[in-house]
Enzyme design. Sequence first.
Site, PDB file in Angstrom:
ATOM      1  N   SER A 149     -18.162  54.558 -86.292  1.00 45.07           N
ATOM      2  CA  SER A 149     -17.528  55.247 -87.217  1.00 45.07           C
ATOM      3  C   SER A 149     -18.598  56.108 -88.017  1.00 45.07           C
ATOM      4  O   SER A 149     -19.909  55.509 -88.265  1.00 45.07           O
ATOM      5  CB  SER A 149     -16.938  54.370 -88.317  1.00 45.07           C
TER       6      SER A 149
ATOM      7  N   GLU B 209     -18.877  56.436 -90.933  1.00 45.42           N
ATOM      8  CA  GLU B 209     -19.348  55.573 -92.205  1.00 45.42           C
ATOM      9  C   GLU B 209     -20.402  54.531 -92.227  1.00 45.42           C
ATOM     10  O   GLU B 209     -21.024  54.200 -93.288  1.00 45.42           O
ATOM     11  CB  GLU B 209     -17.929  54.530 -92.541  1.00 45.42           C
TER      12      GLU B 209
ATOM     13  N   TYR C 218     -16.498  48.083 -94.743  1.00 45.23           N
ATOM     14  CA  TYR C 218     -15.948  48.694 -93.359  1.00 45.23           C
ATOM     15  C   TYR C 218     -17.067  49.354 -92.762  1.00 45.23           C
ATOM     16  O   TYR C 218     -17.205  48.983 -91.586  1.00 45.23           O
ATOM     17  CB  TYR C 218     -15.025  49.836 -93.906  1.00 45.23           C
TER      18      TYR C 218
END
Length: 326
Positions: free
Chosen positions: A127, A129, A151
């Site tokens: 990801s 992120e 996450y």
Amino acid sequence: MKKALITGITGQDGSYLSELLLDKGYEVHGIVRRVAIEDPEHRLWRIRHLINRLQLHAASLESYPSLFNVINRVKPDEIYHLAAQSYVSYSFEDEFSTLGININGTHFLLAAVRELVPEARFYFAASSEMFGNTGATPQNETTPFNPRSAYGISKLAGYHLTRNYREAYRLHASCGILYNHESPRRGFEFVTRKITSQAVRIKLGLAQEIRLGNLEARRDWGHARHYVEAMWMMLQPEKPDEFVVATGQAHSVREFLEAAFRQLNLDPYRYLVVDPNLVRPSDVDHLVGNSSKARSVLGWTPRTSFDDLVNEMVEADLKFYSERNV
């Protein structure tokens, strides 16, 4: 006939990937939670139109034996690990389950693949992120990571686990560092679908306001339908690798809001409530990816503009709520 196994097959990406692989002649298997099989109307809605062409297996990312048994039964040629606790805001509310499910689930799968089908090709859904507030824009495969959520941390751990299994055990394991990708199949809890669905509800007189947090966060938004093509492309070369998948263009939450309401001829600021409770404890201000490696090595390109993506989601929600309101 090649066999593919997808975790997270009931999600947005899993449904589009299933369509893609079926069109390419694959035998497609999916791992789902038992509760999904018991409640298909609500939990399998994204793949309902494919259900007779798929083979679903009950298992849990929290259970190594259940994953081991499915992989042993299917003996897949390709494994796409998409399942995760993927809602970033929720990861602040329950860090323990986010870290446990996302890290252990990836580790369990890799261990089972190594034991049972070491020749299979493995895809890990990393990801953007993971980059967090890295300070570098745009980000590519060599940009330092600085995740700002449980996450993001869990995805970074899965990224390193996947690379370690590739290097230590010679697995064909690749990581896709995908930036935000949306569609009409996006979950209602995500900000993009929240905006388009609530805008439509306001248009139809079903709601009076929309509550949002940080309007200035900027993200690189593409269409999930095209991003799953990149997943498949990553498993086709003989050499596994990491690839950033992104459009290279960033837009703010405010821009997404304005685009969605504009399509419905509404002024968003008549209905907008900025809610401090919806601002993450530590947010990421600006994520935009450089996908030049995926474009040159894989031949992948994004094919949906920001405005077309927003418009497609609004039109889909307008159809959805209009039919329900008849």
